[in-house]
Design an enzyme around this catalytic site. Structure first.
Site, PDB file in Angstrom:
ATOM      1  N   HIS A  13       0.867  -1.187   0.000  1.00 29.94           N
ATOM      2  CA  HIS A  13       0.000   0.000   0.000  1.00 29.94           C
ATOM      3  C   HIS A  13       0.896   1.227   0.000  1.00 29.94           C
ATOM      4  O   HIS A  13       1.631   1.475   0.962  1.00 29.94           O
ATOM      5  CB  HIS A  13      -0.921   0.009   1.217  1.00 29.94           C
ATOM      6  CG  HIS A  13      -1.747   1.261   1.302  1.00 29.94           C
ATOM      7  ND1 HIS A  13      -2.556   1.682   0.272  1.00 29.94           N
ATOM      8  CD2 HIS A  13      -1.861   2.190   2.275  1.00 29.94           C
ATOM      9  CE1 HIS A  13      -3.149   2.813   0.620  1.00 29.94           C
ATOM     10  NE2 HIS A  13      -2.735   3.148   1.831  1.00 29.94           N
ATOM     11  N   ASP A  15       1.397   4.891   0.206  1.00 26.34           N
ATOM     12  CA  ASP A  15       1.098   6.292   0.516  1.00 26.34           C
ATOM     13  C   ASP A  15       2.223   7.125  -0.085  1.00 26.34           C
ATOM     14  O   ASP A  15       3.365   7.062   0.371  1.00 26.34           O
ATOM     15  CB  ASP A  15       1.020   6.503   2.020  1.00 26.34           C
ATOM     16  CG  ASP A  15      -0.084   5.668   2.635  1.00 26.34           C
ATOM     17  OD1 ASP A  15      -1.238   5.824   2.223  1.00 26.34           O
ATOM     18  OD2 ASP A  15       0.223   4.834   3.518  1.00 26.34           O
ATOM     19  N   ASP A 125      -7.745   2.213   1.867  1.00 27.27           N
ATOM     20  CA  ASP A 125      -7.551   3.001   3.086  1.00 27.27           C
ATOM     21  C   ASP A 125      -8.270   4.339   3.009  1.00 27.27           C
ATOM     22  O   ASP A 125      -7.910   5.283   3.689  1.00 27.27           O
ATOM     23  CB  ASP A 125      -6.047   3.223   3.323  1.00 27.27           C
ATOM     24  CG  ASP A 125      -5.746   3.681   4.744  1.00 27.27           C
ATOM     25  OD1 ASP A 125      -6.587   3.462   5.630  1.00 27.27           O
ATOM     26  OD2 ASP A 125      -4.677   4.271   4.962  1.00 27.27           O
ATOM     27  N   HIS A 351      -5.053  10.451  -0.366  1.00 22.25           N
ATOM     28  CA  HIS A 351      -5.779  10.431   0.910  1.00 22.25           C
ATOM     29  C   HIS A 351      -4.935  10.830   2.106  1.00 22.25           C
ATOM     30  O   HIS A 351      -5.492  11.286   3.109  1.00 22.25           O
ATOM     31  CB  HIS A 351      -6.425   9.060   1.148  1.00 22.25           C
ATOM     32  CG  HIS A 351      -5.468   7.923   1.238  1.00 22.25           C
ATOM     33  ND1 HIS A 351      -4.858   7.378   0.133  1.00 22.25           N
ATOM     34  CD2 HIS A 351      -5.001   7.217   2.293  1.00 22.25           C
ATOM     35  CE1 HIS A 351      -4.080   6.392   0.496  1.00 22.25           C
ATOM     36  NE2 HIS A 351      -4.126   6.267   1.812  1.00 22.25           N
TER      37      HIS A 351
END
Length: 886
Positions: A13, A15, A125, A351
């Protein structure tokens, strides 16, 4: 008896920026991708790698290693590298509906260039999900959505709780307000439940005994999902060996190195639909304890939310529509440049970026990006407007000014433009002599008229003599000095989507300045506003007879939470302005309207108690359990409030300037709503959603903060805002609170990561509008469309001399449609094939008719094809309808 199948999906994931800045994480990304490439090429049993559903991850890698593009295409074509569908993983509630669509469009477009798209709606997420996700996914041809938040409660370090109000199964159906339904797959054990699988047999037995049981507890089928990765997780290089060990230990389970399309197909074949629940509308962890909804990311670093909303509206309401208008005049539609602007903006909409829950370095870079987006977007707007004005047929007298607007409905707006006259170019006179020559000219003012000769009241402010320059298409910069004036005026009926040309006529007489009255009352034919001695105000709507009193008080409260969540200081000390005596005066009164300014100096604690709060942060006390009081030391918070009511306004405009020099606090403006009620309504992504005021019985958080887009209404009060997404409505609906500032000092509860600049020591300017209405009727009224138009920017351009043929009319309305109440305009642009696109979303609870003058085909949000050739369309309740020119 069917065999259990464990689908292991390798991923990381990603970010893009968070607890490390972009370039620090890009370095780790390049290392990750190089290792993934080697495994996919060489390691038997390592078959697939999921690229987190976002194309920007691949784009960032190729920016460093562009020679790897063909290799990546090969891996995608071979089904090994699984990419798409998004350009980036956005925050759902803090990005507009059109931004969500562009995100999907550009992501799919890029993924198709690489050969294959993983067709699954992926929201691992996202901090809650808006209710129209199933409709958007269905229109895009997706029937399955995977998500991590919104149903089961999560807590410290993203731990997923087992509770009475968790979902029964990880599989469910999810239905949008319009009735669109998709299969929803909840990451019930998070997106790291198959992370770091042991190779050593004893450790593997302990690992799989727990993991298999955890998944079986939620799974409704024998197809089980294990996510082999986590945030920025390096790829597991010995995964193939680990799976061989698992197969040996559990011969009754098929361990498959899988991918999402394979997994979702297997789940769909095994489903027993009658066993599954259906969840409806938005998923915001409504049935939880309320402590980890992450709703307060809506108020962290509020200046970023304001910048984002401004850029979205410039792109959606000016750059794209004016570019369509200019295409009628032979100007090529700038597809590539608009995509560049949108993608640059999307870098800030990820996000962990737009939610402002990252390091200071991350958010400083975001501010620079926003500036770059504005530069790009304004260049697109000014270029298209210039090309249009060069070809508009104009009168022989007066200075032509063209106003561009694309709010979707006709509206009255007060507009300001800086007008230049009496230019003297450097080619005409030595530049040192020009200012003195211009200073000899007699004073002048202006009369403003429509193209039909109807005079428009205008306020003129001389700005003196200024240097400027033109940039001719085929020549070097052309410098000049000119006299400059600011003209402010109200246009009563701007076209819904189009432009209107006005004429400024110079006149010699200069109007004397009018001394404003001292009366703290403002009134026009729609509203009456009275300001009380404590700075609150009373609104009376003359059309409806509705009155609301005591509006606009401020409240300051301590905040010992973090960038993710608000937590009130332990001493519960709140400071409000209800008993204050601010300085109040009339700032301006003229032929257009009136502005009253209220200056508060509010004594508040300078911070949380330094020692106690520092200790709680050092020990990583989870925010619900913090108890630090506020400091005993006080400072003065200066707040200036401007209330403006112009002659044609149906709403009160409010501008609040806060010079923040305090830490660890939240500052709100309060609105008594006039009535009690059980629900309220708020603008969201392609819908107006109705939310209960009273939280579920499981809710233990003392606050019930929420997120909105455009507006919120409760009782008799509607507040429309520019980039202020956080609000709270009291349990009985009699009070609405709008957050203007939240100042905190750390990222969150998963580590000790300071974020000092989140204290927002800067001037914050908040802008919003106050309407009086029967809030219960907002959905089935014209209000959502009117608010949408009110918040849309306008662009005014003074014409420059041009030899271009004058082929365009002085005024033009491109909105060749008639929509019933409840239908809200969303976009006017060109599709990739240069066919016109217009999109609306329905907020009414009954079907309505959309009538058009020209023939359109009905399309989807992807705008690739259209069906039929119609002029009348029945729009279902809550439908997002896209029309494409034929």
């Amino acid at each position: 008896m069917t065999r259990k199948k464990a689908h292991i999906i390798s991923h990381s994931h990603w970010d893009r920026e968070w607890f490390l800045p972009l370039e620090s994480l890009r370095f780790k990304l390049v290392t990750l991708m190089d290792e993934v490439e080697g495994l996919l090429d060489m390691e038997a049993g390592f078959n697939h790698f999921h690229m987190d559903g976002q194309m920007i991850m691949l784009e960032d890698y190729l920016a460093v290693k562009p020679a790897k593009r063909e290799k990546m295409k090969q891996l995608v074509a071979d089904g090994k590298l699984r990419i798409g569908p998004w350009y980036m993983l956005q925050d759902a509630f803090l990005t507009s509906g059109e931004a969500n669509i562009r995100n999907l469009q550009y992501g799919l477009e890029m993924a198709k260039e690489f050969g294959h798209v993983e067709k699954i709606g992926y929201f691992p997420d996202t901090f809650g999900l808006y209710g129209q996700v199933p409709q958007l996914m269905s229109q895009a041809g997706f029937d399955t959505v995977v998500f991590g938040r919104g149903v089961n409660p999560t807590g410290f370090n993203n731990q997923v709780f087992d509770s009475a109000f968790a979902s029964k199964y990880s599989e469910m159906f999810w239905e949008s307000p319009d009735g669109s339904k998709v299969l929803g797959i909840l990451l019930a054990n998070w997106y790291s439940n198959g992370n770091e699988i042991p190779v050593e047999k004893e450790a593997a037995k302990v690992f799989w005994d727990k993991k298999l049981a955890d998944v079986e507890r939620f799974a409704s089928t024998d197809e089980w999902l294990f996510m082999n990765g986590c945030d920025h997780q390096p790829v597991q290089t010995d995964l193939a060996e680990a799976l061989e060990v698992a197969k040996e230990l559990y011969p009754d389970v098929d361990f498959i190195h899988s991918h999402f399309e394979r997994y979702q197909d297997a789940v769909k074949q095994s489903l027993e639909p009658e066993k599954l629940q259906t969840v409806y509308g938005e998923l915001t962890s409504q049935q939880s304890d309320g402590w980890s909804t992450l709703a307060n990311t809506a108020s962290s670093r509020i200046y970023l939310k304001q910048a984002n909303e401004k850029m979205e509206r410039l792109l959606e309401r000016l750059a794209e529509p004016i570019s369509v208008m200019a295409s009628d005049a032979g100007v090529p539609y700038p597809h590539e440049y608009l995509a560049f602007a949108w993608k640059l903006l999307m870098e800030n909409q990820i996000h962990d970026s737009i939610t402002a829950c990252s390091l200071d370095e991350v958010h400083r870079e975001m501010e620079v990006r926003f500036e770059k987006v504005e530069q790009v977007t304004m260049s697109l707007i000014s270029n298209a407007a210039r090309k249009l004005t060069e070809q508009i047929t104009i009168a022989e007298t007066g200075i032509p000014i063209t106003i561009f607007h694309a709010g979707g409905v006709e509206i009255a707006k007060t507009i300001g433009i800086e007008l230049e006259t009496d230019e003297i170019h450097f080619s005409e006179m030595h530049f040192e002599q020009i200012p003195d020559e211009l200073a000899k000219l007699p004073a002048q003012t202006f009369r403003l008229e429509t193209s039909e000769g109807v005079e428009i009241p205008v306020v003129v402010e001389p700005l003196g003599i200024h240097f400027n320059y033109d940039l001719p298409e085929r020549k070097f910069r052309d410098s000049y000095f000119a006299r400059k004036y600011k003209l402010t005026f109200t246009v009563e009926n701007l076209p819904a989507v189009g432009y209107e040309t006005l004429y400024a006529h110079a006149i010699s007489e200069v109007e004397p300045e009018v001394e404003p009255s001292s009366a703290l009352i403002m009134e026009n034919r729609f509203l009456k506003v009275e300001v009380a001695a404590n700075g609150t105000y009373t609104l009376f709507d003359k059309m409806s007879g509705i009155e609301a009193r005591g509006l606009g008080a401020y409240e300051d409260v301590g905040d010992i939470g973090n960038e993710y969540m608000f937590k009130e200081a332990g001493d519960k000390l709140r400071v409000d302005t209800l008993q204050s005596k601010p300085e109040i005066s009339v700032l301006r009164e003229d032929k257009l309207g009136k502005t009253i300014i209220i200056r508060h100096e509010i004594e508040i604690p300078e911070s949380a108690s330094a020692a106690a709060f520092a200790e709680e942060k050092r020990r990583l006390v989870w925010h619900p359990e913090r108890k630090s009081p506020r400091s005993e030391k006080r400072i003065i918070l200066k707040v200036a409030t401007e209330l403006t009511l112009n002659k044609h306004d149906k709403q009160l405009a409010v501008r609040v300037k806060i010079v923040n020099n305090a830490d660890d606090h939240r500052f709100r403006v309060l609105f008594p709503t006039g009535v009690t009620c059980e629900t309220h309504q708020a603008g969201s992504v392609f819908e107006v959603t109705t939310r209960p005021n009273k939280q579920a019985k499981e809710w233990t958080n003392p606050t019930s903060d929420n997120r909105k887009q455009a507006f919120v209404t409760s009782g008799n009060v509607l507040i429309a805002t520019h980039g202020l997404p956080e609000y709270e409505v009291s349990e009985n609906g009699d009070k609405l609170e709008l957050t203007l500032l939240r100042a905190v000092s750390e990222i969150g509860d998963w580590g000790d990561f300071p974020a000092h600049e989140a204290e927002c020591h800067r001037e914050i300017t908040a802008e919003f509008y106050v309407f009086l209405t029967d809030g219960s009727k907002a959905i089935n009224s014209e209000l959502p469309a009117e608010v949408n138009a009110l918040l849309a920017p306008v662009y005014a351009m003074q014409h420059k001399p041009s030899n271009k043929a004058k082929i365009l009319p002085e005024n033009q309305n491109f909105a060749k449609w008639k929509a019933a109440n409840g239908l809200v305009f969303s976009t006017f642009k060109l599709a990739k094939d240069n066919k016109r696109i217009v999109r609306f979303y329905q907020t009414a609870t009954e079907p309505t008719i959309l009538q058009t003058i020209h023939t359109w085909g009905k399309s989807t949000i992807l705008e690739e094809t259209s069906i039929g050739q119609e002029k009348n369309f029945t729009v279902r309740p809550n439908e997002i309808i896209t029309l494409k020119g034929v």
